[in-house]
Design a protein around this motif. Structure first.
Motif, PDB file in Angstrom:
ATOM      1  N   ILE A  34       0.874  -1.168   0.000  1.00  0.00           N
ATOM      2  CA  ILE A  34       0.000   0.000   0.000  1.00  0.00           C
ATOM      3  C   ILE A  34       0.913   1.219   0.000  1.00  0.00           C
ATOM      4  N   GLY A  35       0.750   2.079  -0.993  1.00  0.00           N
ATOM      5  CA  GLY A  35       1.668   3.199  -1.139  1.00  0.00           C
ATOM      6  C   GLY A  35       1.050   4.544  -0.839  1.00  0.00           C
ATOM      7  N   GLY A  36       1.871   5.552  -0.942  1.00  0.00           N
ATOM      8  CA  GLY A  36       1.451   6.920  -0.722  1.00  0.00           C
ATOM      9  C   GLY A  36       1.567   7.334   0.728  1.00  0.00           C
ATOM     10  N   GLY A  37       1.428   8.606   0.966  1.00  0.00           N
ATOM     11  CA  GLY A  37       1.569   9.154   2.308  1.00  0.00           C
ATOM     12  C   GLY A  37       0.591   8.571   3.306  1.00  0.00           C
ATOM     13  N   ILE A  38      -0.597   8.197   2.836  1.00  0.00           N
ATOM     14  CA  ILE A  38      -1.611   7.638   3.723  1.00  0.00           C
ATOM     15  C   ILE A  38      -1.133   6.333   4.357  1.00  0.00           C
ATOM     16  N   SER A  39      -0.253   5.615   3.674  1.00  0.00           N
ATOM     17  CA  SER A  39       0.209   4.324   4.193  1.00  0.00           C
ATOM     18  C   SER A  39       1.177   4.475   5.369  1.00  0.00           C
ATOM     19  N   ALA A  40       1.604   5.693   5.640  1.00  0.00           N
ATOM     20  CA  ALA A  40       2.471   5.936   6.796  1.00  0.00           C
ATOM     21  C   ALA A  40       1.702   5.777   8.108  1.00  0.00           C
ATOM     22  N   GLU A  41       0.387   5.819   8.029  1.00  0.00           N
ATOM     23  CA  GLU A  41      -0.455   5.644   9.218  1.00  0.00           C
ATOM     24  C   GLU A  41      -0.598   4.153   9.501  1.00  0.00           C
ATOM     25  N   GLU A  42       0.014   3.692  10.577  1.00  0.00           N
ATOM     26  CA  GLU A  42       0.002   2.268  10.922  1.00  0.00           C
ATOM     27  C   GLU A  42      -1.411   1.706  11.052  1.00  0.00           C
ATOM     28  N   ILE A  43      -2.341   2.534  11.545  1.00  0.00           N
ATOM     29  CA  ILE A  43      -3.694   2.010  11.735  1.00  0.00           C
ATOM     30  C   ILE A  43      -4.338   1.618  10.407  1.00  0.00           C
ATOM     31  N   LEU A  44      -3.904   2.236   9.319  1.00  0.00           N
ATOM     32  CA  LEU A  44      -4.448   1.893   8.008  1.00  0.00           C
ATOM     33  C   LEU A  44      -4.080   0.457   7.642  1.00  0.00           C
ATOM     34  N   ILE A  45      -2.798   0.148   7.703  1.00  0.00           N
ATOM     35  CA  ILE A  45      -2.335  -1.189   7.340  1.00  0.00           C
ATOM     36  C   ILE A  45      -2.915  -2.223   8.298  1.00  0.00           C
ATOM     37  N   GLU A  46      -2.924  -1.917   9.581  1.00  0.00           N
ATOM     38  CA  GLU A  46      -3.473  -2.842  10.578  1.00  0.00           C
ATOM     39  C   GLU A  46      -4.938  -3.152  10.298  1.00  0.00           C
ATOM     40  N   GLU A  47      -5.709  -2.123   9.970  1.00  0.00           N
ATOM     41  CA  GLU A  47      -7.143  -2.327   9.740  1.00  0.00           C
ATOM     42  C   GLU A  47      -7.396  -3.074   8.436  1.00  0.00           C
TER      43      GLU A  47
END
Length: 127
Positions: A68-81
């Motif tokens: 998952i790329g882009g600045g949004i992927s820097a948020e750990e909760i995104l990848i975790e969810e």
């Protein structure tokens, strides 16, 4: 939610929060982290939509990793969810759970544009 709208989930969160800057993803993440239920609901639906897309790809290509790329992927909760939602899909559908090998879902963070630029440069050098 159509794929074209997926990258703009935070607009719905900001609208719910009454934030005039609908493009402020940081405010949307802050609301999620602070426990705002409506922002969390929108976020979870977004992550479910992404997990379904990953599942659709995985059933065809059986990849080892999804980045998952882009600045949004820097948020750990995104990848975790997204990982959690993907796992729930497989758990809720025993046939899928037996047939689909879950890929590793990871974040590329902000560097994906640099990888793309490097790839284009290297391709151009080979000509």
């Amino acid at each position: 939610m159509p794929a074209a709208q997926l990258s703009e989930w935070w607009k719905g969160s900001n609208q719910e929060l009454g934030n005039e800057d609908l493009a402020d993803s940081l405010a949307a993440f802050a609301a999620i982290k602070s426990g705002n239920e409506e922002a969390g609901k929108i976020f979870r639906q977004y992550c479910l939509d992404v997990a379904v897309m990953i599942l659709n790809l995985q059933t065809v290509i059986n990849g080892e990793k999804v980045v998952i790329g882009g600045g949004i992927s820097a948020e750990e909760i995104l990848i975790e969810e997204i990982r959690r939602q993907f796992g729930e899909i497989l758990q809720d559908n025993p046939i899928l759970g037996q047939q689909v090998i879950p890929p590793e879902i990871v974040a590329a963070k902000n560097d994906t544009n640099l990888y793309g630029a490097l790839f284009a440069l290297l391709q151009g050098m080979q000509k």
